[in-house]
Structure formats: C-alpha cells, structure tokens
Design a protein around this motif. Structure first.
Motif, mmCIF file in Angstrom:
data_model
loop_
_atom_site.group_PDB
_atom_site.id
_atom_site.type_symbol
_atom_site.label_atom_id
_atom_site.label_comp_id
_atom_site.label_asym_id
_atom_site.label_seq_id
_atom_site.Cartn_x
_atom_site.Cartn_y
_atom_site.Cartn_z
ATOM 1 N N MET A 19 0.832 -1.204 0.000
ATOM 2 C CA MET A 19 0.000 0.000 0.000
ATOM 3 C C MET A 19 0.866 1.254 0.000
ATOM 4 O O MET A 19 0.608 2.208 -0.741
ATOM 5 N N PHE A 22 2.590 1.678 -3.429
ATOM 6 C CA PHE A 22 1.646 2.137 -4.449
ATOM 7 C C PHE A 22 1.391 3.635 -4.340
ATOM 8 O O PHE A 22 1.497 4.379 -5.322
ATOM 9 N N MET A 91 -5.158 4.913 -0.724
ATOM 10 C CA MET A 91 -4.556 3.577 -0.775
ATOM 11 C C MET A 91 -5.491 2.526 -0.195
ATOM 12 O O MET A 91 -5.521 1.388 -0.665
ATOM 13 N N LEU A 95 -7.036 -0.495 -2.494
ATOM 14 C CA LEU A 95 -6.824 -1.862 -2.009
ATOM 15 C C LEU A 95 -8.145 -2.593 -1.855
ATOM 16 O O LEU A 95 -8.273 -3.764 -2.247
ATOM 17 N N SER A 131 -3.414 -9.291 -3.709
ATOM 18 C CA SER A 131 -3.672 -7.862 -3.891
ATOM 19 C C SER A 131 -2.390 -7.051 -3.689
ATOM 20 O O SER A 131 -2.155 -6.067 -4.394
ATOM 21 N N LEU A 135 -0.668 -4.531 -6.394
ATOM 22 C CA LEU A 135 -0.308 -3.143 -6.105
ATOM 23 C C LEU A 135 1.153 -2.866 -6.437
ATOM 24 O O LEU A 135 1.489 -1.824 -7.007
ATOM 25 N N SER A 139 2.570 -0.337 -9.189
ATOM 26 C CA SER A 139 3.560 0.679 -8.796
ATOM 27 C C SER A 139 4.776 0.636 -9.707
ATOM 28 O O SER A 139 5.295 1.682 -10.117
#
Length: 231
Positions: A19, A22, A91, A95, A131, A135, A139
C-alpha cells in the motif's frame, strides 16, 4: 497459535508495504530512500492490528489502521497532514476495490464465501498477498512509465492552503472512506451481494472522479494535461 501469528504478520506486513509503495509511486514520493521506514511502520501497524483482532476488535482495528497510517505519513515521512489524510484514504480504497475484484471470482467459483471471511483464514491471507502483488506490479508500471501526480510535497512544514482543489479532494476522499466503511458493515451484517456490489461500483466511479480532479490540479501546478511525467 504461533503459525497463525506468523501468517498474519507476514501477510499483513507485505500488504501494508505494498500500500505504501503504491501510494508513494502514484504521488511521486521517494520510495527507495524511505524503504527501511516503510517496512518498520508496516510491521508496527500490523503488530497493533494483531493485538486488536485477538481482542475481537476487528472493526476498531480498521479505524486504528487508518489513523496510524495518517500519523506515520505526517510525522515519519513529513507529508502535510491534509495530504496524509488523502493519501491514506486513497490507498485503502484502491486496495479494497482490488480485493473485492479478487474475492468475487473466488466466491462465485465456490472457493471463498463472502459471508464467512473470518472462517477462511488461509484464503483471506492469499487474497491479501495477491492484492499486494497487484499493487506492487502497478507501482512498478507507474514508475517505469513515469506516471504520477506531482503536487504532494514531502515536507510537513511546507504550508498547504485549503484551496478549492484540496478541499474537493479531501471531501471526495472522506466520502470514499465512508462508503468503504458501509461496504465493510454490510459484509459484517451478512447483507452482502447487492449492496456490496453497488457500493463497489460507486467507489470505482468516485476513484475516476478523484483521478480527474488530481489531473486537473496537476495541470494547474505544472501546466501538463495528463499524469505528470516529471524526470
């Protein structure tokens, strides 16, 4: 059990780090220079999360998560408070939408029941890791293509005025957070499919509005008509 603790810690820390990566990539904030602090803060937040879940305070855990990420971004990474709030919410919403996108196929294939999230621990951790991988992949793509928003300063002492664009982004972010909370509430109450699906669609639409407003703000600050490609 020790194995449950290890699984929870590893998956939660990887998810938290993903997170961070990202949102830092999306808003052109230094990742490599802050990697140690990103890892440490992810571990600390996850340790706090584990204690709250052991105490059967899962709903409080989500709120504490949000508050801790805001504080870490503000105090540890020196991002102005208003942007720390916006980035944290962004974020989490991204997510959540991504995880719902992974959960629904598993649910309809019969592998993962949406109304028994706490009973399917291994599937939950797998979705966390999937997940997180998505991410990090996004990124990396943003970094390679130099696609990012560039209006977030990484110094909390820099004065940030609550101008119209910032106010709109803040209000929109809070709205997305409230909708996400409603979505989690419907899951917790087992009132799931229609409501959760509609809320997910609305969240995706609001993300689109957020991107539009962020691009517009970038245009005003840097005179560019798309995601900034600052070298």
């Amino acid at each position: 059990m020790m194995i449950d603790y290890l699984i929870f810690t590893i998956s939660g820390t990887v998810e938290g780090l993903a997170m961070y990566i990202f949102v830092f990539a999306l808003f052109c904030l230094p990742i490599r220079e802050n990697m140690k602090l990103l890892v440490i803060s992810s571990i600390l937040i996850n340790l706090c999360s584990y204690q709250l879940r052991v105490a059967d305070l899962a709903m409080v855990d989500v709120l504490i998560h949000v508050v801790l990420y805001i504080l870490f971004m503000w105090l540890m990474f020196e991002i102005p408070l208003i942007y720390s709030i916006i980035l944290t919410i962004v974020m989490y919403v991204v997510l959540a939408v991504m995880q719902l996108g992974l959960i629904y196929p598993f649910h309809y294939l019969g592998f993962y029941r949406l109304d028994s999230l706490d009973e399917t621990i291994l599937w939950g951790r797998l979705i966390q890791l999937l997940s997180a991988g998505c991410l990090i992949g996004i990124s990396f793509f943003l970094h390679m293509k130099r696609l990012h928003f560039s209006f977030v300063p990484n110094h909390r002492h820099k004065r940030v005025r609550l101008e119209y664009e910032n106010l709109y982004l803040l209000i929109l972010s809070i709205t997305m957070l409230l909708l996400l909370a409603a979505c989690i509430g419907f899951v917790a109450l087992n009132n799931l499919y229609l409501y959760t699906t509609l809320l997910s669609i609305i969240l995706v639409g609001l993300i689109g509005v957020f991107v539009y407003l962020a691009v517009k703000k970038d245009m005003q600050h840097y005179g560019k008509g798309r995601l900034s490609r600052r070298r």
